[in-house]
Motif scaffolding. Sequence first.
Motif, PDB file in Angstrom:
ATOM      1  N   GLU A  66       0.823  -1.212   0.000  1.00  0.00           N
ATOM      2  CA  GLU A  66       0.000   0.000   0.000  1.00  0.00           C
ATOM      3  C   GLU A  66       0.854   1.257   0.000  1.00  0.00           C
ATOM      4  N   GLN A  70       0.561   3.688  -3.486  1.00  0.00           N
ATOM      5  CA  GLN A  70      -0.257   4.883  -3.265  1.00  0.00           C
ATOM      6  C   GLN A  70      -0.150   5.931  -4.371  1.00  0.00           C
ATOM      7  N   ARG A  73      -2.149   4.638  -7.282  1.00  0.00           N
ATOM      8  CA  ARG A  73      -3.578   4.650  -6.955  1.00  0.00           C
ATOM      9  C   ARG A  73      -4.153   6.064  -7.105  1.00  0.00           C
ATOM     10  N   GLU A  74      -3.418   7.055  -6.610  1.00  0.00           N
ATOM     11  CA  GLU A  74      -3.882   8.445  -6.730  1.00  0.00           C
ATOM     12  C   GLU A  74      -3.975   8.872  -8.190  1.00  0.00           C
ATOM     13  N   HIS A 127      -6.183  -5.773  -3.289  1.00  0.00           N
ATOM     14  CA  HIS A 127      -5.437  -5.073  -4.337  1.00  0.00           C
ATOM     15  C   HIS A 127      -5.852  -5.551  -5.726  1.00  0.00           C
TER      16      HIS A 127
END
Length: 196
Positions: A66, A70, A73-74, A127
């Motif tokens: 994670e 990140q 993902r953003e 995920h």
Amino acid sequence: MPERKERADAVRNREAVLAAADSLFARSDSPRSVSMDDVAAAAGVGKGTLFRRFGDRTGLIHALYEARIQPVREAVESGPAPLGPSTPPHERVPALLDAVLGFKLDNRHLALALEESGSGSPYAAGHYAWWHRTVKETLERIPSAPTAAFTAHALLAATRADLVEHLTGELNTTPEQMRQDLADYTARVLGRRGNG
């Protein structure tokens, strides 16, 4: 009730543990060989601290994943093209798959450890569900896409960590070649889908 701020030493310990785990996974010949004892020793914390903070080895692997994923993902959830949600689907799907593959190439042993962790199916992991949902929803924006859920699974299968490891580690396929092969494969799949 206001959220309790984490103590400075707890933050330091967490960062030390994640850095140590990251380094150990990157240097290991096999992700299975990295133990909680190894991580605790490398981070300079007690094993109990590790278990209290992350629960178990799987929890540690998920936390490390994670932290690493990140920024991607953003970009996927709210960023600009080519990963962002406003990108046309024929452009976004290849970009999403390239992002998955790029992440796994850059984090080979972590990705392999993540897919090997736990006792359930890797397809039930959070995920994977997130990537699948994102690709599926993008495919659904392409006209005549009745099998978007299956196609998303099939496309993501080409980015599995065990396949990436086999191609790079056993067959000496270069990252550039893998990315090109995935782009070509995705284009063929999307071309057939677009034609009917």
